[in-house]
Write a protein that holds these residues in place. Structure first.
Motif, PDB file in Angstrom:
ATOM      1  N   PRO A 165      29.719  44.405  33.115  1.00 21.74           N
ATOM      2  CA  PRO A 165      30.444  43.163  32.783  1.00 21.74           C
ATOM      3  C   PRO A 165      30.814  43.148  31.305  1.00 21.74           C
ATOM      4  CG  PRO A 165      28.595  42.668  34.200  1.00 21.74           C
ATOM      5  CD  PRO A 165      28.469  44.122  33.844  1.00 21.74           C
ATOM      6  N   GLY A 166      32.043  42.711  31.044  1.00 16.53           N
ATOM      7  CA  GLY A 166      32.552  42.704  29.682  1.00 16.53           C
ATOM      8  C   GLY A 166      33.278  43.973  29.303  1.00 16.53           C
ATOM      9  N   SER A 199      43.150  33.970  37.812  1.00 17.18           N
ATOM     10  CA  SER A 199      41.811  34.519  37.626  1.00 17.18           C
ATOM     11  C   SER A 199      41.764  35.669  36.623  1.00 17.18           C
ATOM     12  CB  SER A 199      41.247  34.987  38.964  1.00 17.18           C
ATOM     13  OG  SER A 199      42.100  35.966  39.540  1.00 17.18           O
ATOM     14  N   ARG A 254      43.117  38.418  30.404  1.00 19.78           N
ATOM     15  CA  ARG A 254      42.207  39.569  30.447  1.00 19.78           C
ATOM     16  C   ARG A 254      42.910  40.846  30.894  1.00 19.78           C
ATOM     17  NH1 ARG A 254      38.175  39.636  33.973  1.00 19.78           N
ATOM     18  NH2 ARG A 254      39.188  38.278  35.522  1.00 19.78           N
ATOM     19  N   SER A 265      37.423  42.582  29.523  1.00 23.14           N
ATOM     20  CA  SER A 265      36.459  41.500  29.802  1.00 23.14           C
ATOM     21  C   SER A 265      36.189  41.380  31.294  1.00 23.14           C
ATOM     22  CB  SER A 265      36.991  40.164  29.256  1.00 23.14           C
ATOM     23  OG  SER A 265      37.240  40.243  27.875  1.00 23.14           O
ATOM     24  N   LYS A 313      34.656  41.102  34.943  1.00 22.74           N
ATOM     25  CA  LYS A 313      33.606  40.275  35.517  1.00 22.74           C
ATOM     26  C   LYS A 313      33.195  40.846  36.878  1.00 22.74           C
ATOM     27  CE  LYS A 313      35.829  36.158  33.558  1.00 22.74           C
ATOM     28  NZ  LYS A 313      36.418  34.833  33.878  1.00 22.74           N
ATOM     29  N   GLU A 359      33.184  39.492  39.632  1.00 23.14           N
ATOM     30  CA  GLU A 359      34.135  39.057  40.670  1.00 23.14           C
ATOM     31  C   GLU A 359      35.444  39.839  40.652  1.00 23.14           C
ATOM     32  OE1 GLU A 359      32.536  37.128  38.420  1.00 23.14           O
ATOM     33  OE2 GLU A 359      33.838  35.483  37.707  1.00 23.14           O
ATOM     34  N   ASP A 360      35.621  40.719  39.669  1.00 27.40           N
ATOM     35  CA  ASP A 360      36.793  41.606  39.664  1.00 27.40           C
ATOM     36  C   ASP A 360      36.560  42.842  40.536  1.00 27.40           C
ATOM     37  OD1 ASP A 360      37.137  40.898  36.171  1.00 27.40           O
ATOM     38  OD2 ASP A 360      38.372  40.106  37.812  1.00 27.40           O
TER      39      ASP A 360
END
Length: 128
Positions: free
Chosen positions: A14-15, A65, A69, A87, A89, A91-92
């Motif tokens: 993440p990130g 969403s 990003r 960035s 997440k 959920e990506d």
């Protein structure tokens, strides 16, 4: 042989960031509208539109969403469209597909059924 090939997927924390590529062979992407779609885990039949870039004027659009990003861009010399994903997440996570709609389709980010060519997909996993 006409085909689209995605690459650049992988496992990222993440990130983190990834850059996906969508390269065409057998035809020139220049005037095609290119869309990126993704299928989340467990959603066999659903694909969410992520972003698209117009073949006529280079306009771009993003799903809410991913706004701010993700960035879609086109490299005509490489016959490739990129999706820069920052960035990231959890959920990506999903399988990311690119698709090409012909120049005769003038709608910005047309519906999935308007796309003539689809790639095989590349897996993106965002996890710690």
């Amino acid at each position: 042989q006409v085909q689209l090939v995605e690459s650049g997927g992988g496992l990222v924390q993440p990130g983190g960031s990834l850059r996906l590529s969508c390269t065409a062979s057998g035809f020139t992407l220049d005037y095609y509208t290119i869309g990126w779609f993704r299928r989340a885990p467990g959603k066999v039949r659903e694909r969410e539109g992520v972003s698209c870039i117009s073949g006529s004027n280079g306009s771009t659009r993003y799903a809410d969403s991913v706004k701010g990003r993700f960035t879609i861009s086109r490299d005509k010399a490489e016959n490739t469209v990129y999706l820069q994903m920052n960035s990231l997440k959890p959920e990506d996570t999903g399988i990311y597909y690119c698709a090409a709609a012909p120049p005769t389709i003038t709608t910005m980010c047309p519906a999935m059924e308007e796309y003539d060519y689809w790639g095989q997909g590349t897996q993106v996993t965002v996890s710690s």
